[in-house]
Each structure stands twice: as structure tokens, then as C-alpha cells.
Design an enzyme around this catalytic site. Structure first.
Site: not given
Length: 488
Positions: A139, A207
Site C-alpha cells: 500500500e 508488488d
């Protein structure tokens, strides 16, 4: 367990926030080691200053209308964990604020201005601190890469406030689905452009950057893939996956990519984190489970040795006893056992304070906390617990002095203002009480009600002209804040 909210409604918020992205081409990811696209290129879509203003406005809306948890102990833990990652992030342009949402869905989300929310349900399912950290790192990467701004730049249609309105509407929907739907319909021009399918580019970028951040911060880099696998396995046969999977598509390719990236780093084996296990036990005992079930759950865990750390199971049982109003049993665990082993542990000191207050012995809490407060007077757990204990002991002026000092460096902490309001009320200082209450409303974005409270405060100020001048100045500041949002 506490009731969860609409998965469908909340998944839309993640489309607007953590997963906003343009349509991706598979060729973009032919090289997993390619350098990330730095998000500052989107500065012509929305400036960093405006992003922080909009993020602050949405956060105020969340405080007022969604189940944001105000828990100093959990806040301290999550903010500390998040900061350990942020210092290893590239392109971090502003301070990050991490907060909890009382929702049993597996989810986390990010939005304008470095705000990152974590559902209690995600924490409950995470097996290790590295798994939780892997979600936070992902995040954080959405924020540092400015994925929302890049989506806006690619579309060149939606204004920041239109997207902020949509975000706010969906976040409201967690607590009040009907109100949230109405707010989303008001922002339908923006919502029509935000599709779940358009997530691959930003997700793979987050990611990749997140796993690198995880490694630099000293966590286990295999945790991202292990948490992906946990979610995929838990919901493999479920017709309605959680919001996290709807908005962060979890394909076999994505899991394999996470494993491949982790293989680029040295293996790291970490002992169970005491702070993580205590935070997880607190969430289960106070937010996820009903009181009677929580008592049975932690008693069974202790009887069967079904725990990673015994102290966490003991702590969870003590909190469960407190919720069941069996405070003497809680006292035996916290004060006679846990604190004797670790007298400076903030989780234990917080529980001991609540126990002493519940037993009608707040001065014992004051005495217990005083040496710790003297060493660290602005720590939120210590200061707020001490203020609460002082108020319970009718020592209002001492509580007010402590809270004033705390608020000098923690100006947006709502519990501090709530305690200050209580202290002023019991001390019969009504002008100050209304001023403090105004600050609480302002933190919820309710500026009209905040101004009303300040006008009450003005009437109680009597002949104190300096105080009246300060109140008038604050009224002007609140009105200016409203106008600033309108100008966006």
C-alpha cells in the site's frame, strides 16, 4: 464476531484508491527487474499540496462516518510498523498516517496524502508480522508511485474533488450502506471510469517495489507470497471473495511472481514478534470476538498450548475478562503476571490502567504510570492513559496540563480532545470545554458544528477579551478550511 460490511461496496473504494491504474499491456512486465515508474510524473494532474488537502478531507470524513478505531495501543503499534517501512521507501513526499478499520474483511487500502487503512480482519488472518508488513509495503508503494494521480492524468477527466467525493462515499458505505450509495451516485461521473479490470499495471508495480522495501526493512520477503497463498486457499471455494481479492486480483501468476522476486533476496528467519502477537490478541479480544467467546477462545488456547507466544494468549484472556466485567481475574493476569515480567510494556500498562479505573482505584494507575510518563510524556499510550486515570481520580488540572503538552505535538488526536473536553466539563471550565469539543468536530470535518461550539465558548468567555480574540481567530480558521476545500 462483529458484523462485517458490504464487500461489494468496499471493493469499489479500493478501485478508486489502492488499485487505480490505466489499462496494462502484458509486455510491460517482460522484465521483472525493470526500474519502477516514478509517480511524480503525475504532478500536473494533482499537486502534492492538493493531494494532502484532499487526503486530509477524506480522513476527516472517515473519522466521522466509518468504523475507524481510536485505540492508542494499536495505533502506536501500526504507526511504528508502518514507519519502519516508510524510511526504506523511495519517493516518500509526506508523512504517512496508518489507521485501523473495525471490519472483519481481509482488506487494506491507501488514498491521497499517505493515508493507509488496515482492516482488523486482515490482522486476524496474518500469521506473522512480516505478512502484515508485506501488505503495508504494497500500500505504501501505491502512494509513493502516486497511482491515483497517474490514473487521473491518463484520463484527464476527473477532478481531485470528484474522486475524493467518490472515495468518501464508498468509505462511508462501510458504516452506512445507504448513505454511501447516495454519495457514490453523486460522484457517478468519476465512478463510471473506475473499473476493477484495470488493476494489473499498478498491482505488479506495487508488488515489486513493496517486496524490495520489505527486504530493506529487515522483514521476511517470502511473507508476501505466503499471505497471497493463505488468502487464495481460504477463499478458493467461496462464491463471494473478500474485497482484497476483488480489487487486488490474486492469480497464480501473481503468486509465482512474488515467490520469484523473494528468491532474489537472502532468506531471513525471524522469531515471532511479541508486539505483533499482542496486537493480534488485542484485536481478537476487543474487536473480532464477542466477550464470552473471547474468554472461551483464549482459555482453550492456554489449556491446549495452542499459541505462538504464551504472553499474547494471557493478554488476550485478560482483555476478554475485562470486557466480561471480570476485572479481578484480569488483574491477576495483567498486574500480577505480565507486568512483573515486562514492566514497561505499553500493552500491559494500558490494560492495567483500565483495570484499576474499573475497580475504582485510579490513583494506583496514576502511580504505576508516573515514572513512565516522566521519561516519555508525549507517548500517546502513556499520556492518554495517565490523563484518563487523573480524570477518574478527579485531578482535572493535572490531566489538562498533561493533555495540553501532548497536543502540542499530536494536534489531530481525537481521543486527547475528547479527554480534554471531559476534564474541562468536570472542572466547570465551560468556555474551554466548548473549544475542545469544537476541535473534535473539526477532526470529523463537521466545521459548521465546530463553529457553533466556538460561539458557545465565546459566550462563556465573559470579560476575557484575549480569550474571545483567540476564539474569533479559530472560527475564521475553520471557515477558511471549508472555503479552501470549495476552491479545489
Amino acid at each position: 464476531m462483529k458484523k462485517t460490511f458490504s464487500i461489494w461496496l468496499f471493493c469499489l473504494s479500493l478501485c478508486v484508491t489502492a488499485s487505480l491504474s490505466a489499462v496494462a499491456q502484458d509486455a510491460t512486465y517482460s522484465n521483472k527487474n525493470a526500474l519502477p515508474e516514478i509517480g511524480v510524473v503525475a504532478s500536473d494532474a494533482i499537486s502534492l499540496d492538493k493531494e494532502m488537502i484532499v487526503g486530509d478531507a477524506v480522513m476527516r470524513q472517515m473519522r466521522g462516518q466509518s468504523p475507524v478505531i481510536a485505540d492508542p495501543v494499536l495505533d502506536e503499534y501500526l504507526q511504528d510498523l508502518g514507519n519502519r517501512l516508510v524510511i526504506h521507501a523511495e519517493n516518500a513526499k509526506f508523512p504517512f498516517e496508518f489507521f485501523w478499520v473495525d471490519n472483519d474483511a481481509i482488506n487494506a487500502f491507501a488514498f491521497f496524502g499517505g493515508h493507509i487503512g488496515v482492516h482488523t480482519g486482515l490482522m486476524r488472518r496474518a500469521k506473522t508480522e512480516s505478512e502484515l508488513a508485506s501488505v503495508l509495503a504494497h500500500e505504501i508503494s501505491h502512494v509513493t508511485q502516486r497511482h491515483i494521480a497517474r490514473k487521473m492524468q491518463a484520463q484527464k477527466r476527473s477532478s481531485p474533488l470528484a474522486i475524493a467525493s467518490l472515495i468518501g462515499g464508498v468509505l462511508i458505505a462501510m458504516a452506512n450502506p445507504e448513505a454511501g450509495i447516495a454519495a457514490m451516485q453523486a460522484g457517478s461521473a468519476a465512478s463510471a471510469q473506475l473499473q476493477i479490470d484495470y488493476t494489473r499495471t499498478n498491482e505488479q508495480e506495487a508488488d515489486r517495489i513493496g517486496i524490495s522495501m520489505l527486504a530493506r526493512a529487515g522483514f521476511d520477503v517470502t511473507a508476501a507470497a505466503s499471505f497471497f497463498s493463505t488468502m487464495a486457499e481460504e477463499y478458493r471455494m467461496v462464491s463471494k471473495p473478500p474485497a482484497r481479492l476483488l480489487t487486488h486480483p490474486l492469480t497464480e501468476t501473481r503468486i509465482a511472481d512474488a515467490r520469484a522476486r523473494a528468491a532474489d533476496y537472502p532468506a531471513r528467519y525471524l522469531r515471532p514478534s511479541v508486539q505483533f502477537e499482542l496486537a493480534k490478541a488485542r484485536i481478537m479480544a476487543r474487536y473480532s470476538f464477542e466477550p464470552d467467546y473471547a474468554v472461551d477462545y483464549f482459555n482453550a488456547a492456554l489449556e491446549k498450548n495452542a499459541y505462538k507466544l504464551k504472553v499474547a494468549a494471557q493478554y488476550g484472556l485478560a482483555l476478554a475478562y475485562m470486557r466480561a466485567e471480570e476485572n479481578e481475574k484480569a488483574k491477576e493476569i495483567v498486574i500480577n503476571q505480565l507486568l512483573s515480567q515486562d514492566p514497561s510494556n505499553l500493552f500491559y500498562l494500558d490494560a492495567a490502567t483500565d483495570i484499576y479505573i474499573a475497580l475504582g482505584e485510579p490513583l494506583k494507575a496514576v502511580e504505576l504510570l508516573q515514572p513512565h510518563v516522566s521519561l516519555n510524556p508525549r507517548n500517546q499510550v502513556l499520556a492518554l492513559n495517565q490523563a484518563n486515570a487523573l480524570i477518574s481520580a478527579s485531578q482535572y488540572e493535572q490531566a489538562i496540563d498533561l493533555l495540553r503538552d501532548f497536543l502540542l505535538v499530536n494536534k489531530d488526536y481525537q481521543i486527547a480532545y475528547q479527554l480534554m473536553t471531559e476534564a474541562y466539563q468536570k472542572a466547570k471550565q465551560f468556555s474551554q470545554m466548548h473549544q475542545s469539543k469544537a476541535e473534535v468536530y473539526a477532526l470529523y470535518g463537521a466545521y459548521t458544528r465546530a463553529v457553533d461550539e466556538l460561539q458557545y465558548a465565546y459566550n462563556f468567555a465573559g470579560e476575557d477579551h484575549l480569550e474571545k480574540q483567540r476564539i474569533r481567530a479559530r472560527i475564521k480558521q475553520f471557515r477558511d478550511q471549508e472555503e479552501r476545500l470549495e476552491r479545489l
